[in-house]
Write an enzyme that holds these catalytic residues in place. Structure first.
Site, PDB file in Angstrom:
ATOM      1  N   CYS A 148     -45.371  28.029 -23.276  1.00 56.96           N
ATOM      2  CA  CYS A 148     -46.179  27.793 -22.080  1.00 56.96           C
ATOM      3  C   CYS A 148     -46.176  26.351 -21.602  1.00 56.96           C
ATOM      4  CB  CYS A 148     -47.621  28.232 -22.341  1.00 56.96           C
ATOM      5  SG  CYS A 148     -47.800  29.959 -22.849  1.00 56.96           S
TER       6      CYS A 148
ATOM      7  N   HIS B 197     -50.877  24.402 -18.062  1.00 54.59           N
ATOM      8  CA  HIS B 197     -51.184  24.867 -19.410  1.00 54.59           C
ATOM      9  C   HIS B 197     -52.322  24.073 -20.034  1.00 54.59           C
ATOM     10  CE1 HIS B 197     -50.700  26.386 -23.479  1.00 54.59           C
ATOM     11  NE2 HIS B 197     -50.673  25.145 -23.906  1.00 54.59           N
TER      12      HIS B 197
END
Length: 549
Positions: free
Chosen positions: A81, A135
């Protein structure tokens, strides 16, 4: 390879700053620029009906694909991510950013870099986000003020979403975390102590974060259309199908478990790198998952059922958001871009999780809709090689904004009118030693070694030592090894380099022929030395040497 894939930090910071000064005045807002609906999906491989996966129930994504162009060969820059999102949201590659694991923020290294929404905000857009676009909590602290101009509206009576809806599951997680924090302190927050890997609960969609985020996005969209005449940049990020796979019962009920196929190829590639695959670490941290050994078929099918239910849950939220755009009367002036930050192994190659350099973890669904698409293009697909780092320049060009100088992707706007034209010769991904890193690409912390990784460490390291009896060195393999993947129209090349010495020969090379072996089951690098040498030379030309002409 860093110099091939990236520019210098200092130069990047300068060009980012100069680009940020190109913002238009408020008077230019009267130009009828398109709205942007930027939809992010977490951990979703290309298991979408319109991408040829007939057992996945995704009617809304399929309907969006019929409005636009779906990209069959879209690849991430790093299959986890943090680095993936940092790259696509800044338009720079992981090595340039210095972001190759989840626990560093891009502004730590390049404070003034110009993000995608920031560039749109500086050019007269109202920018807003809901759910997960960047993120982690680090981004809320370090980037929100730079990139986003509008806060979500408040919805009376809307309750805060929960991770688990069933109290027993919440209690299990709390108990596990208590034990881990008592033993390891703050280290435990990096993945030690989890609840169940899945949950089926008879609850409303907004009980969980993704339905909650969609409610906020729809309400804020309608409010913004009433209170500003600026064009809108709407980032809507879905957490699922990231673990834990929780979804309302109605999405589970869409599937008959007997119809869900398990992975067809569930063993490591023949002749592949011992460090190329991990031991399903992320999944094993969850309660009820075996800490070593293979998963039995019953559990594997349940987990895949949970993953698919999560996808269908997200699909329904996408349908609600598209419907809101249509009802608001702005569909004919809205660009839609839907993407996932990386893929996910569901038993493929014998592992569960992201964080590998193989096709299943690096290839993702990507769908783009523009208001001016012709009837001959809508509903078609492109097999051109594209990268998520290309999305920044593409959206910028579509909106008629100046291109920042620091961008390391290539706009694929030409593919939106001619999807089958020749394009890039190759695209690039990277990931460090999958076998000896946590799923967030961070070197293994002591607590991880003692708990979830503990039963597997001897086995994993033993395989590496057997493959590299004269080169085994834990410091090299755990801290300095980087795997770089290059995907061409036909081949996937993976080279493992010691990042301390970019000029050395690769420590190991993998080569897979997608024409004869689309599941990457046999490494043919040693069998095809001339081909391997040619592809290594192409790899050494870097991303700039493989751009579309």
């Amino acid at each position: 390879m860093k110099n091939l894939l990236a520019g210098l930090f200092a130069a990047l910071a300068v060009t980012a700053c100069s680009s940020s000064q190109q913002a238009t005045s408020n008077n230019d807002n009267k130009v009828q620029r398109p709205h942007i609906l930027f939809i992010a999906i977490d951990d979703m491989r290309a298991d979408v009906g319109s991408f040829g996966v007939d057992y996945a129930i995704t009617p809304n994504l399929d309907a969006v694909a019929q409005r636009g162009v779906r990209f069959e060969r879209a690849y991430v820059q790093q299959p986890i991510c943090g680095p993936s999102r940092a790259s696509l949201m800044t338009g720079a590659r992981p090595d340039t950013l210095g972001v190759t694991h989840n626990y560093v923020h891009f502004r730590d290294n390049i404070p003034d870099i110009l993000t995608l929404p920031q560039h749109f905000m500086n050019n007269g857009y109202e920018t807003m986000y809901f759910g997960k676009v960047f993120h982690g909590h680090n981004s809320i602290q370090k980037d929100d003020a730079h990139s986003w101009s509008r806060q979500p509206v408040s919805i009376p009576g809307l309750k805060k979403p929960v991770r688990y809806a069933i109290q027993q599951n919440t209690d299990i997680q709390a108990a596990n975390k208590k034990v881990m924090f008592a033993k390891y302190g703050q280290q435990a927050k990096f993945g030690l102590g989890s609840g169940p890997a899945y949950e089926r609960a008879d609850v409303s969609d907004n009980t969980y974060p993704d339905g909650h985020s969609t409610d906020l996005a729809i309400a804020t969209l309608n409010d913004a259309l009433q209170t500003t005449d600026k064009p809108l940049f709407i980032g809507l990020g879905f957490h699922k199908p990231h673990l834990p796979w929780v979804a309302p019962a109605k999405y589970w009920d869409m599937y008959d478990p007997a119809d869900i196929p398990l992975a067809e190829y569930d063993t490591a590639p023949q002749g592949g790198a011992a460090m190329g695959l991990h031991a399903s670490f992320e999944l094993r941290t969850f309660y009820g998952i075996p800490k070593q050994g293979p998963l039995d078929d019953e559990l594997a099918r349940t987990l895949k059922h949970a993953y698919l239910a999560s996808i269908s849950y997200v699909d329904a939220q996408i349908g609600r958001m598209i419907e809101a755009i249509d009802k608001a009367g702005i569909a004919d002036n809205t660009i839609i871009m839907i993407w996932s930050d990386h893929g996910w192994h569901l038993g493929d190659m014998g592992v569960w999780g992201k964080a590998t350099n193989y096709e299943i973890a690096t290839r993702v669904p990507l769908i783009v809709v523009t208001p001016d698409m012709t009837a001959s293009v809508t509903g078609t697909s492109s097999k051109a090689l594209v990268e998520l780092v290309d999305m920044y320049p593409t959206l910028t060009e579509l909106a008629g904004l100046p291109l920042p100088e620091h961008l390391e992707g290539q706009s694929f706007v030409p593919l939106l009118s001619q999807p089958d034209q020749p394009w890039k010769a190759a695209v690039f991904s990277q990931f460090p030693n999958s076998a000896l890193r946590e799923w967030g690409a961070f070197p293994l912390r002591p607590g991880m070694r003692e708990t979830y990784f503990g039963p597997l460490i001897t086995e994993v390291e033993g395989r590496i030592q057997q493959q590299f009896p004269e080169r085994w060195d834990r410091e090299l393999f755990e801290h300095y090894l980087m795997g770089y993947a290059m995907r061409t129209e036909r081949y996937r090349l993976i080279v493992y380099l010691d990042t301390r010495d970019e000029q050395q020969q690769p420590l190991f090379v993998e080569l897979y022929d997608h024409q004869t072996d689309p599941n990457e089951t046999i490494n043919i690098a040693e069998q095809k030395p001339k081909l391997t040498a040619r592809l290594i030379k192409q790899f050494q030309a870097g991303w700039q040497g493989n751009l579309a002409k």
